[in-house]
Design a protein around this motif. Structure first.
Motif, PDB file in Angstrom:
ATOM      1  N   ASP A 159      72.739  37.571  38.580  1.00  0.00           N
ATOM      2  CA  ASP A 159      72.611  36.249  38.037  1.00  0.00           C
ATOM      3  C   ASP A 159      73.586  35.881  36.270  1.00  0.00           C
ATOM      4  O   ASP A 159      73.518  34.816  36.170  1.00  0.00           O
ATOM      5  CB  ASP A 159      70.957  37.437  37.304  1.00  0.00           C
ATOM      6  CG  ASP A 159      70.683  36.402  36.067  1.00  0.00           C
ATOM      7  OD1 ASP A 159      69.927  35.169  36.556  1.00  0.00           O
ATOM      8  OD2 ASP A 159      70.246  36.805  35.320  1.00  0.00           O
ATOM      9  N   PHE A 195      74.306  32.528  35.313  1.00  0.00           N
ATOM     10  CA  PHE A 195      73.815  32.272  34.031  1.00  0.00           C
ATOM     11  C   PHE A 195      75.671  31.316  33.725  1.00  0.00           C
ATOM     12  O   PHE A 195      74.945  30.522  32.456  1.00  0.00           O
ATOM     13  CB  PHE A 195      73.545  33.154  32.723  1.00  0.00           C
ATOM     14  CG  PHE A 195      73.512  33.161  31.709  1.00  0.00           C
ATOM     15  CD1 PHE A 195      72.361  32.695  31.430  1.00  0.00           C
ATOM     16  CD2 PHE A 195      74.199  33.460  31.225  1.00  0.00           C
ATOM     17  CE1 PHE A 195      72.469  32.279  29.621  1.00  0.00           C
ATOM     18  CE2 PHE A 195      74.767  33.161  29.249  1.00  0.00           C
ATOM     19  CZ  PHE A 195      73.399  32.374  28.990  1.00  0.00           C
ATOM     20  N   ARG A 202      68.528  29.662  27.006  1.00  0.00           N
ATOM     21  CA  ARG A 202      67.370  31.342  26.787  1.00  0.00           C
ATOM     22  C   ARG A 202      66.699  31.499  27.775  1.00  0.00           C
ATOM     23  O   ARG A 202      66.785  32.232  28.437  1.00  0.00           O
ATOM     24  CB  ARG A 202      66.631  31.077  24.963  1.00  0.00           C
ATOM     25  CG  ARG A 202      67.276  30.900  24.298  1.00  0.00           C
ATOM     26  CD  ARG A 202      66.333  30.677  23.191  1.00  0.00           C
ATOM     27  NE  ARG A 202      67.093  31.403  22.356  1.00  0.00           N
ATOM     28  CZ  ARG A 202      67.266  30.117  21.018  1.00  0.00           C
ATOM     29  NH1 ARG A 202      66.869  29.357  20.990  1.00  0.00           N
ATOM     30  NH2 ARG A 202      68.037  30.123  19.478  1.00  0.00           N
ATOM     31  N   GLU A 203      65.760  30.645  28.742  1.00  0.00           N
ATOM     32  CA  GLU A 203      65.151  30.783  29.753  1.00  0.00           C
ATOM     33  C   GLU A 203      65.619  31.447  30.431  1.00  0.00           C
ATOM     34  O   GLU A 203      65.544  32.042  31.479  1.00  0.00           O
ATOM     35  CB  GLU A 203      64.622  29.344  30.393  1.00  0.00           C
ATOM     36  CG  GLU A 203      63.234  28.641  29.323  1.00  0.00           C
ATOM     37  CD  GLU A 203      62.990  27.886  29.698  1.00  0.00           C
ATOM     38  OE1 GLU A 203      62.771  27.631  31.370  1.00  0.00           O
ATOM     39  OE2 GLU A 203      62.662  26.665  29.355  1.00  0.00           O
ATOM     40  N   MET A 204      67.406  31.050  30.687  1.00  0.00           N
ATOM     41  CA  MET A 204      67.667  31.458  32.083  1.00  0.00           C
ATOM     42  C   MET A 204      68.083  33.235  31.381  1.00  0.00           C
ATOM     43  O   MET A 204      67.962  33.596  32.596  1.00  0.00           O
ATOM     44  CB  MET A 204      69.166  30.905  32.157  1.00  0.00           C
ATOM     45  CG  MET A 204      69.094  29.671  33.401  1.00  0.00           C
ATOM     46  SD  MET A 204      70.714  28.862  33.444  1.00  0.00           S
ATOM     47  CE  MET A 204      71.579  29.104  31.992  1.00  0.00           C
ATOM     48  N   ARG A 205      68.145  33.251  30.721  1.00  0.00           N
ATOM     49  CA  ARG A 205      68.864  34.751  30.267  1.00  0.00           C
ATOM     50  C   ARG A 205      67.768  35.617  30.300  1.00  0.00           C
ATOM     51  O   ARG A 205      67.614  36.722  30.059  1.00  0.00           O
ATOM     52  CB  ARG A 205      69.245  34.599  28.590  1.00  0.00           C
ATOM     53  CG  ARG A 205      70.404  35.414  27.823  1.00  0.00           C
ATOM     54  CD  ARG A 205      70.276  35.956  27.044  1.00  0.00           C
ATOM     55  NE  ARG A 205      70.485  37.107  25.809  1.00  0.00           N
ATOM     56  CZ  ARG A 205      70.036  38.280  25.235  1.00  0.00           C
ATOM     57  NH1 ARG A 205      68.071  38.019  25.566  1.00  0.00           N
ATOM     58  NH2 ARG A 205      69.441  39.195  25.464  1.00  0.00           N
ATOM     59  N   ASP A 206      66.759  34.570  30.049  1.00  0.00           N
ATOM     60  CA  ASP A 206      65.641  35.897  29.374  1.00  0.00           C
ATOM     61  C   ASP A 206      64.487  36.770  31.321  1.00  0.00           C
ATOM     62  O   ASP A 206      64.465  37.421  31.032  1.00  0.00           O
ATOM     63  CB  ASP A 206      64.100  35.610  29.211  1.00  0.00           C
ATOM     64  CG  ASP A 206      65.115  35.576  27.286  1.00  0.00           C
ATOM     65  OD1 ASP A 206      65.334  35.682  27.041  1.00  0.00           O
ATOM     66  OD2 ASP A 206      63.810  33.726  26.855  1.00  0.00           O
ATOM     67  N   LYS A 207      65.117  35.755  32.148  1.00  0.00           N
ATOM     68  CA  LYS A 207      64.826  35.642  33.419  1.00  0.00           C
ATOM     69  C   LYS A 207      65.320  37.224  34.284  1.00  0.00           C
ATOM     70  O   LYS A 207      64.589  37.655  34.279  1.00  0.00           O
ATOM     71  CB  LYS A 207      65.830  34.835  34.787  1.00  0.00           C
ATOM     72  CG  LYS A 207      65.002  35.259  35.777  1.00  0.00           C
ATOM     73  CD  LYS A 207      65.006  33.848  36.422  1.00  0.00           C
ATOM     74  CE  LYS A 207      67.343  33.843  36.760  1.00  0.00           C
ATOM     75  NZ  LYS A 207      66.948  32.270  37.773  1.00  0.00           N
ATOM     76  N   GLN A 208      66.105  37.778  34.083  1.00  0.00           N
ATOM     77  CA  GLN A 208      66.744  38.841  33.811  1.00  0.00           C
ATOM     78  C   GLN A 208      67.157  39.969  33.378  1.00  0.00           C
ATOM     79  O   GLN A 208      67.335  41.215  32.852  1.00  0.00           O
ATOM     80  CB  GLN A 208      67.818  38.974  34.982  1.00  0.00           C
ATOM     81  CG  GLN A 208      67.640  38.399  36.117  1.00  0.00           C
ATOM     82  CD  GLN A 208      67.973  39.626  37.160  1.00  0.00           C
ATOM     83  OE1 GLN A 208      67.655  40.797  36.913  1.00  0.00           O
ATOM     84  NE2 GLN A 208      67.358  38.808  38.205  1.00  0.00           N
ATOM     85  N   GLN A 267      67.067  25.152  27.187  1.00  0.00           N
ATOM     86  CA  GLN A 267      67.212  25.931  28.916  1.00  0.00           C
ATOM     87  C   GLN A 267      68.209  27.939  29.882  1.00  0.00           C
ATOM     88  O   GLN A 267      67.302  28.452  29.935  1.00  0.00           O
ATOM     89  CB  GLN A 267      67.712  24.934  30.348  1.00  0.00           C
ATOM     90  CG  GLN A 267      67.137  24.514  31.361  1.00  0.00           C
ATOM     91  CD  GLN A 267      67.986  23.544  31.798  1.00  0.00           C
ATOM     92  OE1 GLN A 267      68.659  22.468  31.039  1.00  0.00           O
ATOM     93  NE2 GLN A 267      68.806  23.295  33.112  1.00  0.00           N
ATOM     94  N   SER A 303      75.778  37.508  26.411  1.00  0.00           N
ATOM     95  CA  SER A 303      74.553  35.806  26.667  1.00  0.00           C
ATOM     96  C   SER A 303      74.564  35.921  25.238  1.00  0.00           C
ATOM     97  O   SER A 303      74.152  34.705  24.512  1.00  0.00           O
ATOM     98  CB  SER A 303      73.680  36.491  27.213  1.00  0.00           C
ATOM     99  OG  SER A 303      72.719  37.549  27.314  1.00  0.00           O
TER     100      SER A 303
END
Length: 175
Positions: free
Chosen positions: A41, A45, A69-75, A67, A124
């Motif tokens: 991930d 990212f 921030r959303e990618m970072r929050d995923k994991q 976008q 990140s």
């Protein structure tokens, strides 16, 4: 006499080897398995962030920040769990190889701040802050692109160190 000493040492070494194997199987191996998708991930990212910023106009930076921030929050939960398990591992172990493994895992998530007055932060978070600085015209896009490339390279180098340390522990667990 010498053979009697050897006969006493063999069971001790067998117990030690069994303990190492069990520790590896119950602690190191599960941590490593949980780390693998987190690292995948992280690579995704940084790669996706780099792609987004290269192809975007300055007017699109706000949307990209959301976008990213959303990618970072995923994991987030997985990253936090792995990082904290590794921290406890390297802080509580007396074994230098285990300590090294824990430190390598922790280092994966750490980045030096982009300004000396800021606290230590994750890679990140650092990049999201740089995205925001680009968004508000405090720094140029070139600095962000360079930071993304550097972070991706750093993750690669750190992943190699983690795998090497893991390999030492794995080998030691079967010897």
């Amino acid at each position: 006499m010498f053979l009697k000493v050897i006969d006493r040492i063999i069971p001790v070494l067998s117990v030690r080897a069994m303990s190492r194997r069990r520790y590896f199987e119950e602690v190191i191996e599960p941590l490593f398995r949980e780390l693998e998708p987190v690292v995948e991930d992280y690579f995704a990212f940084f790669s996706k962030s780099l792609e987004l910023v290269r192809d975007a106009d300055r007017s699109e930076i706000s949307a990209i920040v959301s976008q990213v921030r959303e990618m970072r929050d995923k994991q987030f939960l997985a990253r936090t769990k792995v990082r904290e398990l590794a921290r406890v591992l390297h802080e509580s172990s007396k074994d230098r190889i285990v300590i090294n493994f824990g430190r390598c895992v922790c280092a994966l998530f750490e980045a030096a701040p982009h300004r000396p007055d800021l606290r230590k932060m994750s890679k990140s978070v650092k990049l999201i802050e740089l995205f925001e600085l680009v968004e508000y015209n405090y720094v140029g896009r070139a600095e962000l692109v360079r930071a993304l490339k550097d972070s991706k390279d750093e993750v690669s180098i750190q992943w190699i160190a983690i795998v090497q340390s893991y390999g030492h522990l794995r080998l030691r667990s079967v010897v």
